[in-house]
Scaffold this motif. Structure first.
Motif, mmCIF file in Angstrom:
data_model
loop_
_atom_site.group_PDB
_atom_site.id
_atom_site.type_symbol
_atom_site.label_atom_id
_atom_site.label_comp_id
_atom_site.label_asym_id
_atom_site.label_seq_id
_atom_site.Cartn_x
_atom_site.Cartn_y
_atom_site.Cartn_z
ATOM 1 N N VAL A 140 0.712 -1.141 0.079
ATOM 2 C CA VAL A 140 -0.019 0.155 0.074
ATOM 3 C C VAL A 140 0.917 1.265 0.144
ATOM 4 O O VAL A 140 1.649 1.453 0.851
ATOM 5 C CB VAL A 140 -0.769 0.033 1.278
ATOM 6 N N ASP A 141 0.661 2.122 -1.194
ATOM 7 C CA ASP A 141 1.107 3.228 -1.064
ATOM 8 C C ASP A 141 0.666 4.253 -0.404
ATOM 9 O O ASP A 141 -0.369 4.790 -0.858
ATOM 10 C CB ASP A 141 1.238 3.624 -2.511
ATOM 11 N N THR A 142 0.970 4.530 0.963
ATOM 12 C CA THR A 142 0.283 5.475 1.834
ATOM 13 C C THR A 142 1.483 6.065 2.752
ATOM 14 O O THR A 142 2.602 5.632 3.109
ATOM 15 C CB THR A 142 -0.642 4.871 2.610
ATOM 16 N N ILE A 145 4.284 -2.024 3.297
ATOM 17 C CA ILE A 145 3.764 -0.426 3.342
ATOM 18 C C ILE A 145 5.003 0.217 2.347
ATOM 19 O O ILE A 145 6.117 -0.102 2.562
ATOM 20 C CB ILE A 145 4.016 0.143 4.913
ATOM 21 N N ASN A 146 4.452 0.997 1.705
ATOM 22 C CA ASN A 146 5.361 1.636 0.763
ATOM 23 C C ASN A 146 5.071 3.228 0.526
ATOM 24 O O ASN A 146 4.013 3.655 0.295
ATOM 25 C CB ASN A 146 4.848 1.204 -0.625
ATOM 26 N N ASP A 147 5.904 3.899 1.560
ATOM 27 C CA ASP A 147 5.645 5.373 1.964
ATOM 28 C C ASP A 147 6.528 6.209 1.380
ATOM 29 O O ASP A 147 7.779 6.233 1.768
ATOM 30 C CB ASP A 147 5.434 5.455 3.405
ATOM 31 N N VAL A 196 14.823 0.225 0.673
ATOM 32 C CA VAL A 196 14.987 1.609 0.470
ATOM 33 C C VAL A 196 14.830 1.861 -1.250
ATOM 34 O O VAL A 196 14.747 0.836 -2.136
ATOM 35 C CB VAL A 196 16.517 1.833 0.728
ATOM 36 N N ASP A 197 14.486 3.083 -1.473
ATOM 37 C CA ASP A 197 13.897 3.444 -2.701
ATOM 38 C C ASP A 197 14.699 5.030 -3.019
ATOM 39 O O ASP A 197 14.395 6.012 -2.376
ATOM 40 C CB ASP A 197 12.741 3.346 -2.944
ATOM 41 N N PRO A 198 15.435 5.121 -4.082
ATOM 42 C CA PRO A 198 15.855 6.599 -4.308
ATOM 43 C C PRO A 198 14.754 7.679 -4.706
ATOM 44 O O PRO A 198 15.208 8.877 -4.758
ATOM 45 C CB PRO A 198 16.936 6.419 -5.384
ATOM 46 N N VAL A 206 12.936 0.504 -7.081
ATOM 47 C CA VAL A 206 13.026 1.593 -7.954
ATOM 48 C C VAL A 206 11.713 1.754 -8.680
ATOM 49 O O VAL A 206 11.047 0.861 -8.973
ATOM 50 C CB VAL A 206 14.085 1.289 -8.925
ATOM 51 N N GLY A 207 11.328 2.991 -8.945
ATOM 52 C CA GLY A 207 10.073 3.277 -9.797
ATOM 53 C C GLY A 207 10.523 4.393 -10.574
ATOM 54 O O GLY A 207 10.415 5.438 -10.383
ATOM 55 N N LEU A 208 10.420 4.045 -11.904
ATOM 56 C CA LEU A 208 10.736 4.834 -12.964
ATOM 57 C C LEU A 208 9.715 4.974 -14.117
ATOM 58 O O LEU A 208 9.546 5.784 -14.922
ATOM 59 C CB LEU A 208 11.896 4.624 -13.823
ATOM 60 N N ARG A 234 7.033 5.315 -16.739
ATOM 61 C CA ARG A 234 6.299 6.221 -17.615
ATOM 62 C C ARG A 234 6.731 7.680 -17.057
ATOM 63 O O ARG A 234 5.976 8.550 -17.399
ATOM 64 C CB ARG A 234 4.900 5.898 -17.616
ATOM 65 N N LYS A 235 7.697 7.920 -16.181
ATOM 66 C CA LYS A 235 7.754 9.001 -15.563
ATOM 67 C C LYS A 235 8.115 10.178 -16.469
ATOM 68 O O LYS A 235 8.841 9.971 -17.393
ATOM 69 C CB LYS A 235 8.876 9.076 -14.146
ATOM 70 N N SER A 236 8.254 11.381 -16.203
ATOM 71 C CA SER A 236 8.285 12.650 -17.236
ATOM 72 C C SER A 236 9.910 12.547 -17.657
ATOM 73 O O SER A 236 10.344 13.155 -18.862
ATOM 74 C CB SER A 236 8.204 13.867 -16.439
ATOM 75 N N LEU A 237 10.810 11.910 -16.900
ATOM 76 C CA LEU A 237 12.325 11.808 -17.279
ATOM 77 C C LEU A 237 12.268 11.566 -18.730
ATOM 78 O O LEU A 237 13.039 11.807 -19.627
ATOM 79 C CB LEU A 237 12.897 10.747 -16.344
#
Ligand SMILES: Nc1nc2[nH]c(SCCc3ccc(S(N)(=O)=O)cc3)nc2c(=O)[nH]1
Length: 259
Positions: free
Chosen positions: A78-80, A97-99, A167-169, A199-201, A203-206
């Protein structure tokens, strides 16, 4: 990690899964395509996103987590950032938990510790509403690592065992294109944290800025980035296009297994 947005204004597929049945079907498809985790988010945290009320977040997320837990044998993340949502999701069957705010909201550390669930902490400066207003770093990779070390220590102090942390940058959060590219190039340095890297990239605006592609044409860039992250130590890749990303990651693993 397959992305299941249940917010009307999500940046990439906002509003498509607001019906519970549609969300379940999408989750089922992502699992069939090879996703190990389904990430459910009730607050859009894309740049400029408006804050969402606690009740709104609960109303969007809890029914989906309950349904996913009941109908599908999936690890639901859950992204909260909201303590009440953290607690309610754990009770509803969430497995992680993904905060994006790394449990910095009042009560979030205690709520997360109380659930006993794994937690992903992610680098972000400020808030989604303003985070892209001229972000500045002396050395983005060093500062991201220092931030993550500090949040890991805070989690451990709050009673979350270190072996339950990821961990996530935070690609795309309070970072310019140059910051994101530098962070990806130097991603291997995050191995110093000795914690699983998410990591989460996707479709991002990058990709929009580097490749001049609209959000619906960013699969190739997202796949290239996913493989590069895996080669630099990423263990979980958060993605919209699960089937394609799974193949890319599997291929990278096959190459590494040949060594
Ligand atoms: N652990 C983790 N959780 C995440 N949740 C999200 S939601 C995406 C929010 C967003 C959208 C678009 C841009 S942009 N302007 O770069 O296109 C930035 C952030 N992302 C992540 C991520 O990375 N990790």
């Amino acid at each position: 990690m397959g992305v299941l947005n249940v917010t009307p204004d999500s940046f990439s597929d906002g509003g498509r899964y607001t019906s519970l049945d549609a969300a379940l079907r999408q989750a089922e498809q992502m699992l069939a395509d090879g996703a190990a985790i389904i990430d459910v988010g009730g607050e859009s945290t894309r740049p400029g996103a408006a804050p969402v009320s606690e009740q709104q977040e609960l109303d969007r997320v809890i029914p989906v987590v309950e349904a996913l837990h009941r109908e599908l044998d999936a690890l639901v993340s859950v992204d909260t950032s909201t303590p009440a949502v953290i607690r309610a999701c754990a009770d509803a069957g969430a497995g992680m938990i993904n905060d994006v705010r790394s449990l910095r909201r009042p009560g979030a550390l205690e709520a997360a510790a109380g659930t006993g669930l794994p937690v992903c902490v992610m680098h972000m400066q400020g808030e989604p509403g303003t985070m892209q207003n001229d972000p500045f770093y002396e050395d983005v990779t060093a500062e991201v690592i220092a931030f993550l070390e500090q949040r890991v220590a805070a989690c451990v102090d709050a009673g979350i065992p270190r072996d339950k942390l990821l961990v996530d940058p935070g690609f795309g959060f309070a970072k310019t294109v140059q910051h994101n590219l530098r962070l990806l190039a130097e991603l291997s340095q995050l191995a110093r944290l000795e914690l699983p890297l998410l990591v989460g990239l996707s479709r991002k605006s990058l990709f929009g800025k580097v490749l001049d592609r609209p959000v619906e044409q960013r699969l190739a860039g997202s796949l290239a980035a996913a493989v590069m992250c895996v080669e630099r130590g990423a263990r979980i890749v958060r993605a919209h296009d699960v089937k394609e990303t799974v193949d890319g990651v599997r291929f990278a693993h096959a190459v590494h297994r040949s060594l």
